[in-house]
Design an enzyme around this catalytic site. Sequence first.
Site, PDB file in Angstrom:
ATOM      1  N   HIS A 297     -12.842  59.124  33.905  1.00 35.19           N
ATOM      2  CA  HIS A 297     -14.104  59.626  34.448  1.00 35.19           C
ATOM      3  C   HIS A 297     -14.075  59.492  35.960  1.00 35.19           C
ATOM      4  CE1 HIS A 297     -16.656  55.629  34.508  1.00 35.19           C
ATOM      5  NE2 HIS A 297     -15.448  55.443  34.943  1.00 35.19           N
TER       6      HIS A 297
ATOM      7  N   GLU B 226     -16.297  48.783  30.107  1.00 28.23           N
ATOM      8  CA  GLU B 226     -15.183  49.448  30.782  1.00 28.23           C
ATOM      9  C   GLU B 226     -14.072  48.459  31.116  1.00 28.23           C
ATOM     10  OE1 GLU B 226     -17.601  52.952  33.149  1.00 28.23           O
ATOM     11  OE2 GLU B 226     -17.123  51.112  34.218  1.00 28.23           O
TER      12      GLU B 226
ATOM     13  N   HIS C 238      -8.948  59.826  24.923  1.00 32.61           N
ATOM     14  CA  HIS C 238      -8.036  60.565  25.794  1.00 32.61           C
ATOM     15  C   HIS C 238      -8.662  61.871  26.306  1.00 32.61           C
ATOM     16  CE1 HIS C 238      -5.238  57.592  24.302  1.00 32.61           C
ATOM     17  NE2 HIS C 238      -4.515  57.862  25.380  1.00 32.61           N
TER      18      HIS C 238
ATOM     19  N   CYS D  10     -15.014  53.908  42.353  1.00 32.09           N
ATOM     20  CA  CYS D  10     -15.382  54.620  41.119  1.00 32.09           C
ATOM     21  C   CYS D  10     -15.653  56.102  41.367  1.00 32.09           C
ATOM     22  CB  CYS D  10     -16.604  53.967  40.469  1.00 32.09           C
ATOM     23  SG  CYS D  10     -16.251  52.318  39.850  1.00 32.09           S
TER      24      CYS D  10
END
Length: 129
Positions: free
Chosen positions: A14, A110, A71, A25
Amino acid sequence: MLSITKEFRFSASHQLDHLRSGHPCGRLHGHNYVVVLELSAAPEDLSLPGFVRDYGDLSAFQKWVDETLDHRHLNDVLDGVNPSAENIAMWLHERWVKEFPELTAVRVSETPKTWATYRPSPALGDASL
């Protein structure tokens, strides 16, 4: 109130929007996600065997995770939702609460040390929660 939880895993990438310049990020990156579903019921609402929900029923969620999230690039999958752990938890709850009405919380990790939990607010005037 009784609760059960089950853990699921997937790997995905992401890239988060709306961050300060240079935030790590904001770059394309990936995680080995852990998702925990929590399902709850009052003692009088347990199934005849004494279950909140049969764990085997949750295999539909695992199959969906494998086909939809594993994935993948979550920015494409969440379609317009910034894929933070918080937003992923809320998005998963919204998609699965109809299938699992006992679903009371979704946790998303995460990293081994970070978790986001979505637990919807009780309906206004519902004193039973």
